[in-house]
Design an enzyme around this catalytic site. Structure first.
Site, short mmCIF file in Angstrom:
data_model
loop_
_atom_site.label_atom_id
_atom_site.label_comp_id
_atom_site.label_asym_id
_atom_site.label_seq_id
_atom_site.Cartn_x
_atom_site.Cartn_y
_atom_site.Cartn_z
N ASP A 55 0.83 -1.21 0.00
CA ASP A 55 0.00 0.00 0.00
C ASP A 55 0.86 1.26 0.00
OD1 ASP A 55 0.84 -0.82 2.50
OD2 ASP A 55 -0.86 0.04 3.55
N ARG A 97 -1.69 -12.28 13.88
CA ARG A 97 -0.81 -11.41 13.11
C ARG A 97 -0.15 -12.21 11.98
NH1 ARG A 97 1.43 -6.27 14.19
NH2 ARG A 97 3.33 -6.12 12.95
C1 BGN Z 1 2.74 -0.15 7.74
C2 BGN Z 1 2.86 -1.09 6.58
C3 BGN Z 1 1.60 -1.00 5.74
C4 BGN Z 1 0.38 -1.23 6.58
C5 BGN Z 1 0.36 -0.25 7.72
C6 BGN Z 1 -0.83 -0.40 8.62
C7 BGN Z 1 5.20 -1.43 5.89
C8 BGN Z 1 6.32 -0.96 4.97
C9 BGN Z 1 7.52 -0.48 5.75
C10 BGN Z 1 7.35 0.91 6.29
N1 BGN Z 1 4.05 -0.75 5.81
O1 BGN Z 1 3.86 -0.29 8.56
O2 BGN Z 1 1.69 -1.93 4.69
O3 BGN Z 1 -0.80 -1.05 5.82
O4 BGN Z 1 1.55 -0.42 8.46
O5 BGN Z 1 -0.92 -1.66 9.15
O6 BGN Z 1 5.35 -2.36 6.61
#
Ligand code: BGN
Length: 392
Positions: free
Chosen positions: A309, A340
């Site tokens: 995302d 998880r």
């Molecule tokens: C972030 C995740 C997202 C996730 C959100 C909410 C990562 C990339 C490294 C910074 N991103 O940390 O994919 O939607 O949390 O859960 O892990």
């Protein structure tokens, strides 16, 4: 008798004969003339009728009056209309009359309702703001049996489709839900989502895109597959990418696509209803068909949890678009609890190098097999085998 007297008698007899001939000739002439006059007057009547019916073929064939059997022989009629039998003539005539009458009736209709006869039967466009929204929703985490949900949601059509019954929706929306092994979550989401979408007056279809097998989950690739497969069904103009564990808490959070991509799950109970960081685009998000195509969809390289995302947020910005949001009191969700998932250890690396792949990794190199497709009442189900992209 003297010769002079005899001659006079002979002359008088000839004069009488001549007079009788003249009288006979006059009678014959009158008879002939009366026939022509008769025919002329019938022609006039017929031409007037034909003109009233607006049928040009009658005007081109003024002797068409013969069709009604008003005096001329069938042979003559046939030669005029280039047809052979009286039966055919009758058929032809009644067809012509029907046509003429139909035209007459159409003309009458057009005059009596000059503007929009058809519009009366075609529903109007739905209002910009759906009138039956209630705002905050009571979210149900324990839904009834699937069969009960199915029989309760009478407005939902096979394959998880719905649309407003009294107006033409402004939005054709595909809801794409990446999925594997969460039947209870799915049931809960469907129970909460369908009634809300119906109230929002969107013309929608819910797609469950299930990843086959037990390998690493690839949420982003399943979204890409959902986009491609949904467009094979209908020309959707809006796509909502939706996690199966998020339940909307307010029906003013419209499942539509405005000018810019919209992050919809702004405030989630799990995060104490606060947005964790400004560029978050995960959970539930909306993109138009064109925006998604413009960014080449999601990247296909993110296997396991996290990062896909964030990569999409980078794609959106790289294309000069930006993430829009409704206020946190509207864009609210409850999250269903689950174990998880295993995070993808390479997600940081892929995020960092993502920019190099925006053009080559996404919809453009998407590979998968559609293993199965079914349309139960509440959703369209797609079972897919994902093919990892070849290193470029
Ligand atoms: C972030 C995740 C997202 C996730 C959100 C909410 C990562 C990339 C490294 C910074 N991103 O940390 O994919 O939607 O949390 O859960 O892990």
């Amino acid at each position: 008798m003297p010769v002079a007297a005899a001659l006079a008698l002979w002359h008088r007899a000839h004069i009488y004969k001549a007079l009788v001939c003249v009288v006979l000739a006059l009678i014959a002439l009158q008879y002939l003339l009366s026939g022509v006059l008769d025919r002329r007057s019938l022609e006039t009547i017929f031409t007037i009728n034909a003109t009233r019916y607006g049928d040009h073929s009658y005007r081109n064939h003024p002797h068409g009056l013969i069709i009604y059997g008003l005096g001329t022989s069938p042979a003559y009629q046939a030669s005029t209309l280039n047809i052979t039998s009286t039966a055919q003539l009758t058929v032809q005539a009644s067809r012509d009359i029907n046509n003429a009458t139909r035209q007459d009736m159409n003309a009458t209709r057009a005059i009596s309702s000059p503007s929009n006869t058809t519009d009366l039967s075609t529903p109007q466009r739905c209002p910009l703001i759906p009138p039956n929204l209630v705002g905050p929703l009571t979210v149900t985490k324990n839904p009834p049996e699937l069969s009960v949900i199915e029989s309760t949601l009478t407005e939902v059509k096979q394959g998880g489709r719905g649309w407003p019954s009294d107006c033409n929706s402004r939005h054709r929306v595909a809801i794409i839900i990446p999925y594997r092994d969460r039947p209870q979550h799915l049931q809960t989401l469907l129970y909460n989502l369908h009634p809300m979408l119906l109230r929002q007056q969107v013309d929608y279809q819910i797609f469950i895109v299930e990843q086959e097998g037990t390998g690493q989950f690839n949420r982003a690739m399943l979204m890409n597959v959902g986009y491609v497969e949904a467009l094979k069904e209908r020309e959707f103009d809006c796509f909502i990418f939706h996690d199966v564990d998020l339940l909307p808490e307010n029906d003013r959070n419209l499942y539509t696509c405005p000018e810019q991509p919209r992050h919809m799950s702004v405030a989630i109970d799990k995060f104490k209803y606060r947005l964790p960081y400004a560029d978050l685009f995960g959970g539930v998000s909306a993109m138009s068909r064109d925006q998604f195509r413009q960014v080449n969809g999601f990247s296909n390289v993110f296997w396991g949890w996290g990062g896909e995302d964030d990569d999409m947020a980078n794609r959106i910005k790289a294309r000069g678009l930006h993430i829009s949001r409704y206020p946190a009191n509207v864009a609210r969700y409850k999250m269903l609890s689950h174990r998880r998932e295993k995070a993808n250890p390479r997600r940081y690396e892929f995020l960092k190098t993502g920019k190099k792949r925006f053009g080559t990794d996404g919809l453009i190199n998407l590979e998968y097999q559609l293993v199965d497709k079914k349309k139960p009442k509440l959703y369209t189900w797609l079972l897919v085998r994902l093919t990892p992209p070849q290193p470029s």
